[in-house]
Design an enzyme around this catalytic site. Structure first.
Site, PDB file in Angstrom:
ATOM      1  N   GLU A   6      10.050 -22.445  20.495  1.00 12.56           N
ATOM      2  CA  GLU A   6      10.884 -21.374  19.928  1.00 12.56           C
ATOM      3  C   GLU A   6      11.405 -20.522  21.078  1.00 12.56           C
ATOM      4  O   GLU A   6      10.658 -20.192  22.012  1.00 12.56           O
ATOM      5  CB  GLU A   6      10.063 -20.508  18.969  1.00 12.56           C
ATOM      6  CG  GLU A   6       9.620 -21.252  17.725  1.00 12.56           C
ATOM      7  CD  GLU A   6       8.940 -20.330  16.727  1.00 12.56           C
ATOM      8  OE1 GLU A   6       9.588 -19.913  15.768  1.00 12.56           O
ATOM      9  OE2 GLU A   6       7.747 -20.029  16.907  1.00 12.56           O
ATOM     10  N   ARG A  44       0.829  -1.219   0.000  1.00 15.80           N
ATOM     11  CA  ARG A  44       0.000   0.000   0.000  1.00 15.80           C
ATOM     12  C   ARG A  44       0.855   1.257   0.000  1.00 15.80           C
ATOM     13  O   ARG A  44       0.505   2.260  -0.583  1.00 15.80           O
ATOM     14  CB  ARG A  44      -0.916   0.038   1.222  1.00 15.80           C
ATOM     15  CG  ARG A  44      -1.970  -1.051   1.250  1.00 15.80           C
ATOM     16  CD  ARG A  44      -2.873  -0.861   2.458  1.00 15.80           C
ATOM     17  NE  ARG A  44      -3.848   0.193   2.231  1.00 15.80           N
ATOM     18  CZ  ARG A  44      -5.018   0.022   1.609  1.00 15.80           C
ATOM     19  NH1 ARG A  44      -5.350  -1.174   1.169  1.00 15.80           N
ATOM     20  NH2 ARG A  44      -5.848   1.028   1.436  1.00 15.80           N
ATOM     21  N   LYS A  52      11.454 -27.588   4.135  1.00 12.21           N
ATOM     22  CA  LYS A  52      12.684 -27.847   4.893  1.00 12.21           C
ATOM     23  C   LYS A  52      13.248 -29.211   4.493  1.00 12.21           C
ATOM     24  O   LYS A  52      12.515 -30.206   4.468  1.00 12.21           O
ATOM     25  CB  LYS A  52      12.391 -27.813   6.400  1.00 12.21           C
ATOM     26  CG  LYS A  52      12.069 -26.417   6.932  1.00 12.21           C
ATOM     27  CD  LYS A  52      11.805 -26.464   8.424  1.00 12.21           C
ATOM     28  CE  LYS A  52      11.309 -25.127   8.966  1.00 12.21           C
ATOM     29  NZ  LYS A  52      12.296 -24.067   9.012  1.00 12.21           N
ATOM     30  N   ASP A  68      -1.333 -19.772  13.900  1.00 18.05           N
ATOM     31  CA  ASP A  68      -0.050 -19.512  13.241  1.00 18.05           C
ATOM     32  C   ASP A  68       0.740 -20.801  13.042  1.00 18.05           C
ATOM     33  O   ASP A  68       1.335 -21.014  11.980  1.00 18.05           O
ATOM     34  CB  ASP A  68       0.753 -18.520  14.106  1.00 18.05           C
ATOM     35  CG  ASP A  68       2.107 -18.164  13.517  1.00 18.05           C
ATOM     36  OD1 ASP A  68       2.232 -18.159  12.278  1.00 18.05           O
ATOM     37  OD2 ASP A  68       3.046 -17.879  14.298  1.00 18.05           O
ATOM     38  N   LYS A 112       6.257 -19.394  21.927  1.00 15.94           N
ATOM     39  CA  LYS A 112       7.326 -18.394  21.876  1.00 15.94           C
ATOM     40  C   LYS A 112       7.952 -18.255  23.264  1.00 15.94           C
ATOM     41  O   LYS A 112       7.317 -18.547  24.280  1.00 15.94           O
ATOM     42  CB  LYS A 112       6.754 -17.028  21.464  1.00 15.94           C
ATOM     43  CG  LYS A 112       5.968 -17.038  20.157  1.00 15.94           C
ATOM     44  CD  LYS A 112       6.861 -17.167  18.950  1.00 15.94           C
ATOM     45  CE  LYS A 112       6.073 -17.031  17.668  1.00 15.94           C
ATOM     46  NZ  LYS A 112       6.562 -17.839  16.578  1.00 15.94           N
ATOM     47  N   LYS A 171       0.075 -18.586   4.509  1.00 13.90           N
ATOM     48  CA  LYS A 171      -0.884 -18.865   5.563  1.00 13.90           C
ATOM     49  C   LYS A 171      -1.026 -17.629   6.469  1.00 13.90           C
ATOM     50  O   LYS A 171      -0.157 -16.772   6.395  1.00 13.90           O
ATOM     51  CB  LYS A 171      -0.408 -20.063   6.367  1.00 13.90           C
ATOM     52  CG  LYS A 171       0.931 -19.756   7.056  1.00 13.90           C
ATOM     53  CD  LYS A 171       1.140 -20.615   8.246  1.00 13.90           C
ATOM     54  CE  LYS A 171       2.377 -20.247   8.977  1.00 13.90           C
ATOM     55  NZ  LYS A 171       2.404 -19.008   9.695  1.00 13.90           N
ATOM     56  N   HIS A 211       5.903 -23.327   4.774  1.00 16.28           N
ATOM     57  CA  HIS A 211       7.343 -23.428   4.483  1.00 16.28           C
ATOM     58  C   HIS A 211       8.009 -24.604   5.204  1.00 16.28           C
ATOM     59  O   HIS A 211       9.080 -25.033   4.815  1.00 16.28           O
ATOM     60  CB  HIS A 211       8.061 -22.105   4.781  1.00 16.28           C
ATOM     61  CG  HIS A 211       8.359 -21.861   6.221  1.00 16.28           C
ATOM     62  ND1 HIS A 211       7.453 -21.319   7.091  1.00 16.28           N
ATOM     63  CD2 HIS A 211       9.476 -22.090   6.952  1.00 16.28           C
ATOM     64  CE1 HIS A 211       7.996 -21.225   8.284  1.00 16.28           C
ATOM     65  NE2 HIS A 211       9.232 -21.685   8.242  1.00 16.28           N
ATOM     66  N   HIS A 230       1.863 -25.591  10.401  1.00 12.54           N
ATOM     67  CA  HIS A 230       3.137 -26.316  10.424  1.00 12.54           C
ATOM     68  C   HIS A 230       3.090 -27.639  11.195  1.00 12.54           C
ATOM     69  O   HIS A 230       3.562 -28.667  10.719  1.00 12.54           O
ATOM     70  CB  HIS A 230       4.241 -25.461  11.050  1.00 12.54           C
ATOM     71  CG  HIS A 230       4.459 -24.142  10.374  1.00 12.54           C
ATOM     72  ND1 HIS A 230       4.393 -23.977   9.024  1.00 12.54           N
ATOM     73  CD2 HIS A 230       4.751 -22.918  10.880  1.00 12.54           C
ATOM     74  CE1 HIS A 230       4.639 -22.707   8.721  1.00 12.54           C
ATOM     75  NE2 HIS A 230       4.855 -22.054   9.835  1.00 12.54           N
TER      76      HIS A 230
HETATM   77  C1  BG6 Z   1       6.232 -18.825  10.711  1.00 12.49           C
HETATM   78  C2  BG6 Z   1       5.450 -18.309  11.869  1.00 12.49           C
HETATM   79  O1  BG6 Z   1       5.365 -19.365   9.741  1.00 12.49           O
HETATM   80  O2  BG6 Z   1       7.128 -19.842  11.147  1.00 12.49           O
HETATM   81  C3  BG6 Z   1       6.401 -17.772  12.936  1.00 12.49           C
HETATM   82  O3  BG6 Z   1       4.576 -17.279  11.449  1.00 12.49           O
HETATM   83  C4  BG6 Z   1       7.422 -18.835  13.318  1.00 12.49           C
HETATM   84  O4  BG6 Z   1       5.661 -17.361  14.079  1.00 12.49           O
HETATM   85  C5  BG6 Z   1       8.099 -19.381  12.067  1.00 12.49           C
HETATM   86  O5  BG6 Z   1       8.387 -18.246  14.182  1.00 12.49           O
HETATM   87  C6  BG6 Z   1       9.017 -20.550  12.395  1.00 12.49           C
HETATM   88  O6  BG6 Z   1       9.670 -20.938  11.227  1.00 12.49           O
HETATM   89  P1  BG6 Z   1      11.189 -21.365  11.219  1.00 12.49           P
HETATM   90  O7  BG6 Z   1      11.459 -21.802   9.841  1.00 12.49           O
HETATM   91  O8  BG6 Z   1      11.971 -20.151  11.624  1.00 12.49           O
HETATM   92  O9  BG6 Z   1      11.285 -22.457  12.247  1.00 12.49           O
END
Ligand code: BG6
Length: 466
Positions: free
Chosen positions: A211, A49, A177, A230, A321, A143, A173, A235
């Protein structure tokens, strides 16, 4: 790696000044270019934007993200520009795409990367259609795909109204991996594991993705999304899919999507009483977070796959987190031998096959063995495979690099299907409708007490006790 024979491409990145573009997309595209994997002819048009200034200023922004170490930068930078756009108006962007295409000649393809909040997705898809940006396009969608089943269906209807299924690349993603794809290799390229990969031999599975990082400035994303949407409905369930699916007819889009959809259909709808939500202490003090926020930054849960193979085996999922460490670990616990033959072997922890899905991926099996010495003493020991050591000299490809490349090649194998996405929302819906109360946990801990107790006497494998 073989040089690219991809046709010319215009890549349009929405959210081009955002966190994902900075951390992953631009560094990934630069790496692909350095390794000769981008098409010989390409242009990258960042969009959003708000303008970050002139094209030159935008390139400086990208340069800071990529941090190029040598003189290659100029060749890459000369192909980058920026054009503002919004759901209401995409005319200038469309004109910029057409101009870039003219420079490159006939048969130019488009890759559009849409990384926008769920509430904005439908408007953006309609904008692409209105400006003919859906033609010759592969659309990569980030996502979360909607925020629940109803909104995911609405989004899917719009997507399929505008695009053919073969044009859609819903990205998760984690599937890009290397270590995650290795789950498939381990299971289906070997005869050793598959015969014991079932409820007769496995007594629990843990999929644990703690994490250490906090929200890293992404307050508005976290406040509107939460960790359940999320990480879990995306994932962690995708990891579960790879662990639990039946052997596909082939490792191709159809084979994998069919088997993942089947296994997701077999997962029991989640029971909110077996789900723990947590929020780290200090989260509400983060900039951009509401003082009374009840958003979860941590989730642990128990899931069951009610099919022939997995009936009765609990799958424990955990992520959050500001936890004690950053790990991505899958643990498969095996049943005890039928007879205890050694005095010292009943220590409560059975054989575990452990997949460490970090960049330094490792697969190992915790077995019991005889400790060397004059007594027949049994102790835990490890059989281990470190992928970097096993394949010296080979180059790992980062998840986004791999998936951007696959999207340009038109290979949907490592992307998720509509059916999978909708089913995952369906089984998550009971938790969204009746979420458990959020419990506080200390930063650097392993989550609220109730989560520590969830897997029963075994507890979580992480953190490992010495
Ligand atoms: C993302 C999430 O898709 O994946 C994040 O939005 C998360 O919150 C991240 O930290 C973790 O991915 P990776 O590849 O860093 O383990």
């Amino acid at each position: 790696m073989a040089p690219s024979d991809l046709p010319p491409h215009v890549l349009v990145l929405f959210g081009a000044t955002g966190d994902l573009a900075k951390r992953k997309l631009f560094p990934g595209l630069f790496w692909l270019w350095r390794n000769g994997l981008l098409p010989k002819e390409f242009r990258i048009i960042g969009s959003g934007r708000h303008s970050p200034g002139t094209d030159e200023e935008f390139r400086e922004h990208v340069r800071a993200a990529v941090a190029p170490e040598d003189g290659d930068w100029d060749g890459f930078a000369s192909r980058i520009g920026f054009q503002t756009s919004s759901a209401e108006d995409g005319r200038d962007l469309a004109a910029a795409v057409v101009a870039a295409e003219k420079e490159m000649g006939p048969d130019v393809r488009r890759l559009v990367y849409l990384s926008v909040p769920p509430s904005a997705a439908i408007g953006m898809v309609r904008m692409l259609e209105a400006n003919d940006l859906h033609e010759r396009t592969h659309l990569v969608m980030e996502k979360p795909f909607g925020t629940n089943l109803a909104s995911a269906r609405e989004l899917d209807e719009t997507l399929l109204d505008v695009f053919e299924p073969a044009q859609l690349f819903r990205i998760d993603h984690f599937l890009g991996k290397e270590a995650v794809q290795n789950i498939l290799a381990l299971r289906f390229a070997n005869g050793l594991f598959e015969p014991v990969w079932n409820a007769a031999h496995v007594c629990y599975v843990q999929i644990d993705v703690p994490e250490a990082i906090g929200i890293e400035g992404r307050a508005s994303f976290m406040e509107s999304t939460g960790t359940f949407r999320d990480m879990i409905s995306t994932h962690l369930f995708q990891l579960l899919g790879f662990v639990a699916l039946e052997p596909p007819t082939a490792i191709d889009p159809r084979g994998l999507h069919e088997e993942k959809a089947k296994v997701f259909r077999a997962i029991r709808r989640l029971d909110p009483s077996r789900v723990v939500f947590g929020q780290y202490e200090g989260y509400r003090d983060e900039k951009g977070v509401a003082d009374d926020s009840t958003v979860e930054t941590f989730v642990a849960l128990e899931a069951y796959v009610d099919n022939w193979r997995w009936k009765g085996v609990p799958f424990y999922l955990r992520t959050g987190k500001a936890l004690g460490a950053g790990r991505r670990t899958i643990t498969i616990g095996f049943r005890e031998p039928p007879l205890e033959m050694f005095a010292s072997d009943a220590d409560g922890t059975p054989n575990e096959l452990v997949l460490e899905l970090t960049d330094d991926a490792e697969i190992f099996v915790d077995v019991r063995a005889k400790r060397p010495g004059p007594e027949l003493e049994i102790a835990h020991a490890r059989m281990s495979l470190k992928l970097v050591e096993a394949f010296p000299g080979s180059t790992a490809v980062e998840a986004y690099e791999r998936l951007l490349l696959d999207a340009m090649r038109g290979d949907q194998t490592l992307f998720t299907s509509t059916e999978e996405v909708e089913r995952l929302w369906e089984l998550c819906d009971p938790v969204l409708a009746d979420p458990p109360a959020v419990q506080p946990y200390a930063q650097g801990s392993w989550g609220p007490e109730a989560a520590l107790e969830l897997p029963g006497p075994r507890g979580w494998r992480i953190p490992e006790t010495p």
